[in-house]
Design an enzyme around this catalytic site. Structure first.
Site, PDB file in Angstrom:
ATOM      1  N   SER A  19      35.755  44.784  44.657  1.00 53.02           N
ATOM      2  CA  SER A  19      34.428  44.898  44.043  1.00 53.02           C
ATOM      3  C   SER A  19      33.515  45.721  44.960  1.00 53.02           C
ATOM      4  O   SER A  19      33.898  46.794  45.398  1.00 53.02           O
ATOM      5  CB  SER A  19      33.863  43.504  43.756  1.00 53.02           C
ATOM      6  OG  SER A  19      32.763  43.553  42.889  1.00 53.02           O
TER       7      SER A  19
ATOM      8  N   ASP B  87      38.779  44.878  32.850  1.00 59.36           N
ATOM      9  CA  ASP B  87      37.691  44.437  33.727  1.00 59.36           C
ATOM     10  C   ASP B  87      36.379  44.409  32.947  1.00 59.36           C
ATOM     11  O   ASP B  87      36.001  45.398  32.320  1.00 59.36           O
ATOM     12  CB  ASP B  87      37.588  45.405  34.908  1.00 59.36           C
ATOM     13  CG  ASP B  87      36.708  44.886  36.033  1.00 59.36           C
ATOM     14  OD1 ASP B  87      35.734  44.167  35.759  1.00 59.36           O
ATOM     15  OD2 ASP B  87      36.999  45.227  37.195  1.00 59.36           O
TER      16      ASP B  87
ATOM     17  N   HIS C 208      38.820  41.611  36.644  1.00 57.60           N
ATOM     18  CA  HIS C 208      38.194  42.121  37.868  1.00 57.60           C
ATOM     19  C   HIS C 208      38.744  41.471  39.132  1.00 57.60           C
ATOM     20  O   HIS C 208      38.975  42.149  40.127  1.00 57.60           O
ATOM     21  CB  HIS C 208      36.684  41.880  37.779  1.00 57.60           C
ATOM     22  CG  HIS C 208      35.889  42.504  38.882  1.00 57.60           C
ATOM     23  ND1 HIS C 208      35.702  43.871  38.993  1.00 57.60           N
ATOM     24  CD2 HIS C 208      35.219  41.954  39.942  1.00 57.60           C
ATOM     25  CE1 HIS C 208      34.954  44.135  40.054  1.00 57.60           C
ATOM     26  NE2 HIS C 208      34.661  42.993  40.650  1.00 57.60           N
TER      27      HIS C 208
END
Length: 426
Positions: free
Chosen positions: A243, A336, A370
């Site tokens: 991330s 995601d 994600h």
């Protein structure tokens, strides 16, 4: 012939979290319907659990490596499905919790496996007595790995030292907007022979409460500190991040000397949200268009908040990784819901179309969300996000997400081995 009662066995009983185990139920009647439940006390006091339905073969056996589940939280042949399909118990005090983040890596997680007669609805499982039970102990840290807390100057984190004489190639491990200190991936990397620095950079100890302004010199200090460690091999180090941590990793390998490679896991490929600074230079982050945010099944979705961004016109938020001499490995999940991974790839390809000096590989995973974590970790499509103090959707489906976690982890270990060992021999 005397028939013994039902038994469930798991082998091996003590194992690293990224290793497959074999689950076998024997002593059943032929074609007997059973429910298998797995559960564990994860982060803090939260319980995570799964249940699944099987039917024994003509010999009264259920072998998860070869037989298909017929219902429950997954179907089909999934040898580790009892772990990857785990969800937070509805009886937990905290809603939408996630198992891995703050787990004590020095303690094995005790996964309990219970076998029940018949195909039971979840409400009945806890009211019934299991036919057989067993426990498997899964760890994020191998025997002999040493944990060394770091509180040096403004640096906060933990270094994990592999067993053996060393020296070992070194990597810094970063996470994203959850903040705090997460050690589970660094301890696992050390278990595979890498001197690993789980580095906190906000919302931990006396560090800043937010990551709105990030000084890359902090990470440069961490790099210098790790390189000087008595167990560190000579030469440049690597960095891995997920991330926003992935964006930091990408930026460090692009502009800061001493980083030879970066692994970026679902990280924005330009500066987003925060402002990065380094020795007088500034990268102001692109803001989310909050009008594009929406709610899906009680969870906030941010993936479309950057849909209007032009990959050809990022301005000062652009990360010129293509001009560096570092090596990059990118992972992007196609399902995601936290970032627009298609946009992130377009940005990379746009920059790579120019004259480049870096090495780069981009791997995509269909159906994955994600939060790509080490293999056989539970899929977490919805968790409570500290940044917004609301439940957030991360995307993905359990089966394909599990496949992506296994595949990406193998790719990471292969890549690090090539960077630090194979190329060193040339």
């Amino acid at each position: 012939m005397e028939r013994h009662g039902p038994t469930v066995s798991v082998s091996p009983v003590h194992v690293l979290i990224d290793k497959e185990v074999r689950i076998l139920v024997g002593g059943l009647k032929a074609n007997q319907n059973i429910t298998i439940r797995s559960w564990v006390n994860g982060d803090k006091t939260d319980i995570f659990e799964s249940y699944v339905y099987y039917t024994s073969d003509n010999n009264g056996i259920v072998d998860l490596r070869r037989q298909s589940a017929t219902g429950g939280l997954y179907t089909g042949v999934q040898p580790m499905g009892l772990f990857t399909s785990m969800i937070p118990s509805p009886n937990n005090d905290r809603a939408h919790s996630r198992m891995s983040p703050k787990v004590d890596v020095e303690k094995s997680l005790e996964f309990h496996i219970d076998v029940y007669d018949l195909h039971l609805v979840p409400e009945l499982i806890n009211r019934c007595v299991p036919l057989s039970s067993t426990t498997v102990y899964r760890s994020y840290i191998a025997p002999g790995v040493k944990r060394q807390p770091v509180r040096n100057g403004r640096l906060r984190g933990t270094i994990f030292i592999p067993p053996g004489k060393g020296p070992f190639p070194a990597v810094i491990d970063l996470f994203g907007t959850a903040g705090g200190l997460m050690e589970f991936r660094a301890s696992l990397l050390a278990s595979h022979g890498y001197l690993s620095f789980a580095l906190a950079y906000f919302a931990h100890d006396d560090l800043p409460l937010s990551a709105v302004d990030l000084d890359l010199e902090y990470f440069e200090e961490a790099k210098d500190y790790l390189k000087e460690h008595h167990s560190a091999a000579k030469g440049d180090i690597g960095v891995i991040g997920v991330s926003v941590g992935g964006t930091i990793a990408m930026t460090l390998a692009s502009y800061v000397e001493g980083f030879k490679c970066a692994v970026v896991i679902n990280g924005p490929s330009f500066v987003q949200y925060a402002t990065f600074t380094y020795k007088g230079r500034s990268w102001p982050g692109v803001d989310n268009d909050m009008n594009r945010m929406y709610v899906e099944n009680n969870g906030v979705v941010f993936g479309s908040c950057l849909d209007s961004v032009d990959e050809n016109n990022l301005g000062d938020a652009e990360i010129e990784f293509h001009k560096s001499k570092s090596s990059f490995l990118f992972f992007y999940s196609e399902a995601d819901k936290a970032i627009n991974t298609e946009l992130m790839q377009r940005v990379l390809h746009h920059l790579l179309s120019k004259e480049k000096t870096c090495e780069c590989k981009i791997i995509t995973h269909p159906g994955a969300g994600h939060l790509l974590e080490p293999p056989y970790s539970p899929h977490a499509p919805l968790t409570h996000a500290k940044l917004i103090n609301l439940p957030q959707r991360w995307g993905g489906n359990s089966k394909q997400h599990a496949e992506a976690q296994l595949s990406s982890w193998k790719e990471i270990l292969k890549y690090l081995n090539e960077v630090f060992y194979s190329r060193a021999k040339l």
